[in-house]
Design a protein around this motif. Structure first.
Motif, short mmCIF file in Angstrom:
data_model
loop_
_atom_site.label_atom_id
_atom_site.label_comp_id
_atom_site.label_asym_id
_atom_site.label_seq_id
_atom_site.Cartn_x
_atom_site.Cartn_y
_atom_site.Cartn_z
N ILE A 1 0.73 -1.10 0.00
CA ILE A 1 0.13 0.03 0.02
C ILE A 1 0.76 1.27 0.14
CG2 ILE A 1 -1.59 1.21 1.32
CD1 ILE A 1 -3.04 -1.25 2.31
N PHE A 2 2.26 1.18 0.80
CA PHE A 2 2.82 2.34 0.71
C PHE A 2 3.53 2.52 -0.77
CE2 PHE A 2 7.03 3.93 0.72
CZ PHE A 2 7.07 5.13 1.48
N ILE A 3 3.78 1.50 -1.25
CA ILE A 3 4.41 1.71 -2.63
C ILE A 3 3.19 2.33 -3.58
CG2 ILE A 3 5.43 0.31 -4.79
CD1 ILE A 3 6.91 -1.55 -2.63
N LEU A 4 2.08 1.70 -3.64
CA LEU A 4 0.90 2.30 -4.31
C LEU A 4 0.78 3.60 -4.16
CD1 LEU A 4 -1.39 1.35 -6.36
CD2 LEU A 4 -2.80 1.04 -4.26
N SER A 5 0.58 4.07 -3.02
CA SER A 5 0.32 5.38 -2.52
C SER A 5 1.53 6.31 -3.01
CB SER A 5 0.08 5.57 -0.95
OG SER A 5 -0.69 4.76 -0.43
N PHE A 6 2.80 6.10 -2.71
CA PHE A 6 3.74 6.66 -3.19
C PHE A 6 3.82 7.00 -4.69
CE2 PHE A 6 8.16 7.39 -4.52
CZ PHE A 6 8.84 8.32 -3.70
N SER A 7 3.58 5.95 -5.39
CA SER A 7 3.84 6.09 -6.97
C SER A 7 2.63 6.85 -7.54
CB SER A 7 3.75 4.67 -7.44
OG SER A 7 2.61 3.92 -7.25
N VAL A 8 1.31 6.67 -6.91
CA VAL A 8 0.18 7.51 -7.48
C VAL A 8 0.36 9.05 -7.11
CG1 VAL A 8 -2.37 7.71 -7.40
CG2 VAL A 8 -1.16 5.32 -7.94
N LEU A 9 0.20 9.22 -5.72
CA LEU A 9 0.40 10.55 -5.12
C LEU A 9 1.45 11.27 -5.54
CD1 LEU A 9 -1.29 9.78 -1.62
CD2 LEU A 9 -2.32 10.89 -3.40
N LEU A 10 2.59 10.83 -5.40
CA LEU A 10 3.88 11.84 -5.71
C LEU A 10 4.06 11.82 -7.30
CD1 LEU A 10 6.17 10.71 -2.99
CD2 LEU A 10 4.97 12.78 -3.09
N SER A 11 3.76 10.98 -8.14
CA SER A 11 3.95 11.13 -9.44
C SER A 11 2.88 12.01 -9.77
CB SER A 11 3.65 9.85 -10.15
OG SER A 11 2.80 9.18 -9.87
N CYS A 12 1.64 12.07 -9.46
CA CYS A 12 0.59 12.79 -10.18
C CYS A 12 0.97 14.21 -9.79
CB CYS A 12 -0.75 12.35 -9.53
SG CYS A 12 -1.43 10.98 -10.57
N LEU A 13 1.30 14.30 -8.57
CA LEU A 13 1.72 15.64 -7.97
C LEU A 13 2.61 16.48 -8.57
CD1 LEU A 13 1.11 18.05 -5.93
CD2 LEU A 13 2.81 16.91 -4.40
N LEU A 14 3.73 15.55 -8.83
CA LEU A 14 5.03 16.06 -9.45
C LEU A 14 4.61 16.50 -10.87
CD1 LEU A 14 8.27 16.51 -9.45
CD2 LEU A 14 8.46 14.10 -10.15
N LEU A 15 3.89 15.60 -11.74
CA LEU A 15 3.85 15.94 -13.08
C LEU A 15 2.87 17.25 -13.10
CD1 LEU A 15 3.27 12.48 -14.64
CD2 LEU A 15 5.04 14.03 -14.76
N THR A 16 1.73 17.14 -12.22
CA THR A 16 0.75 18.42 -12.07
C THR A 16 1.80 19.79 -11.97
OG1 THR A 16 -0.94 17.18 -11.26
CG2 THR A 16 -1.16 19.43 -10.99
N LEU A 17 2.40 19.66 -10.82
CA LEU A 17 3.34 21.06 -10.48
C LEU A 17 4.38 21.27 -11.79
CD1 LEU A 17 4.56 19.94 -6.87
CD2 LEU A 17 2.62 21.81 -7.80
N VAL A 18 4.55 20.35 -12.38
CA VAL A 18 5.67 20.56 -13.70
C VAL A 18 4.82 21.55 -14.67
CG1 VAL A 18 6.84 19.78 -15.50
CG2 VAL A 18 7.16 18.66 -13.34
N SER A 19 3.66 20.85 -14.84
CA SER A 19 2.72 21.45 -15.85
C SER A 19 2.51 22.91 -15.48
CB SER A 19 1.36 20.87 -15.78
OG SER A 19 1.52 19.52 -16.45
N TYR A 20 2.37 23.25 -14.12
CA TYR A 20 1.93 24.40 -13.58
C TYR A 20 3.36 25.38 -13.69
CZ TYR A 20 -2.93 23.92 -12.58
OH TYR A 20 -4.10 23.87 -12.40
N PHE A 21 4.10 24.75 -13.59
CA PHE A 21 5.59 25.42 -13.51
C PHE A 21 5.75 26.24 -15.02
CE2 PHE A 21 10.10 25.32 -14.95
CZ PHE A 21 10.88 26.27 -13.97
N PHE A 22 5.59 25.41 -16.05
CA PHE A 22 5.69 25.55 -17.39
C PHE A 22 4.71 26.72 -17.93
CE2 PHE A 22 8.25 21.53 -18.09
CZ PHE A 22 9.29 22.24 -18.47
N ILE A 23 3.47 26.57 -17.03
CA ILE A 23 2.45 27.57 -17.17
C ILE A 23 2.95 29.26 -16.89
CG2 ILE A 23 0.18 28.54 -16.55
CD1 ILE A 23 -0.74 25.48 -16.76
N LEU A 24 3.61 29.05 -15.42
CA LEU A 24 4.23 30.15 -14.91
C LEU A 24 5.23 30.84 -15.72
CD1 LEU A 24 4.58 32.06 -12.51
CD2 LEU A 24 5.82 30.33 -11.43
N VAL A 25 6.07 30.08 -16.18
CA VAL A 25 7.34 30.43 -17.34
C VAL A 25 6.58 31.01 -18.32
CG1 VAL A 25 9.28 29.87 -18.19
CG2 VAL A 25 8.95 28.89 -16.27
#
Length: 318
Positions: free
Chosen positions: A199-223
């Motif tokens: 469950i830890f591996i599943l939570s880590f992969s889903v939550l952190l990967s989605c959050l990271l990619l979402t933040l990357v999208s907003y970073f490029f929008i900001l730039v």
């Protein structure tokens, strides 16, 4: 779905949010209000997007899917919470508990994927406007939506199957206001090491990967366009609240679970579903124009529409 080592008479007892009975009625009123706002706001979004052809764009199709998701996500948790607060109906069968857990994780994971797709859509619209119409066409939008829902269901199956095969012996008091993963793991009297790791591996992969990619999208929008990014600030704030509380709950050892976790859970089960209609649509000028058009069409022909709903009144409503 097979549920191991359980009988129909072995119900769980949901302890609820607080031990104090005096706080139940005030909490019931607050959560009922948030629940009604959440359901009403998301139903309005679904209705307006469906009725107005000008909103049949990828952005609003994704938004309507998020609203549909939020309705069922809220229905999975809040009605049982309200019943516990008002009527002390705090028993839940084992199969009912696992079913609630399955839908909670499914809808929660699907929301992560949808938020990521919505961030990608805004990135394409702002940073790659010349390619937007060709890349984010109806076929691509449908594929992204289908992938989000299918992957969400598969994500929900894993913890439901893992928890359903644990052994529960003496105590069946769930120290939470719904059947969540950490308190259920605490109740197990068997070896939960493999369950915790998976469950830890599943939570880590889903939550952190989605959050990271979402933040990357907003970073490029900001730039790309800092002025446009300001309109996405509220969206990003909700994303950070949702992911931050979920990561705090699930991407860490479950042995450290405490009563504080119950209050953290309120943010991603009750609060953020109520904020989403306000953030994504009710502050959106194009959406408000569509609401005004639909309201004008539905009013009786002899009614003084301009007096009933002026632009000033509409701005006040939203």
């Amino acid at each position: 779905m097979q549920f191991a080592n359980q009988t129909s008479g072995n119900d769980f007892i949901i302890l609820g949010l607080l031990d104090s009975a005096e706080a139940n009625i005030p909490l019931f009123v607050v959560f009922l209000f948030i629940f009604l706002v959440t359901i009403t706001g998301n139903v309005i979004i679904l209705t307006v997007v469906t009725m107005d052809q000008s909103l049949q764009t990828p952005m609003y199709v994704l938004l309507s899917n998020l609203s549909f998701l939020e309705i069922w996500y809220t229905m999975t948790i809040v009605p049982k919470l309200l019943a516990n607060l008002l009527m002390k109906s705090n028993n839940i069968s084992f199969s009912g508990c696992i079913t609630q857990l399955f839908f909670f994780v499914t809808f929660g994971a699907t929301e992560c994927y949808l938020l990521l797709v919505m961030a990608y859509d805004r990135y394409m619209a702002i940073c790659k406007p010349l390619y937007y119409s060709s890349l984010m066409n109806p076929s691509t939008c449908l594929q992204l939506l289908s992938s989000s829902w299918v992957t969400g269901v598969l994500t929900g199956l894993i913890p439901a199957l893992v928890i359903s095969h644990l052994d529960f012996c003496d105590s069946r008091h769930v120290n939470h206001f719904f059947c969540d993963i950490p308190p259920l793991l605490q109740l197990s009297c068997g070896d939960i090491y493999l369950a915790e790791i998976s469950i830890f591996i599943l939570s880590f992969s889903v939550l952190l990967s989605c959050l990271l990619l979402t933040l990357v999208s907003y970073f490029f929008i900001l730039v790309s366009m800092s002025r446009t990014f300001s309109t996405c600030g509220a969206h990003l704030a909700v994303v950070l609240i949702y992911y931050g509380t979920m990561i705090f709950m699930y991407v860490r050892p479950h042995s450290s679970y405490s009563n504080l976790n119950k209050f953290i859970s309120v943010f991603y089960t009750v609060v953020t579903p109520g904020l989403n209609p306000i953030i994504y649509s009710l502050r959106n000028k194009e959406f408000k124009i569509s609401v005004k058009k639909i309201a004008h069409r539905k009013l009786p022909s002899g009614f003084n529409r301009q007096t009933f709903l002026t632009q000033k009144n509409l701005s006040t409503i939203f």
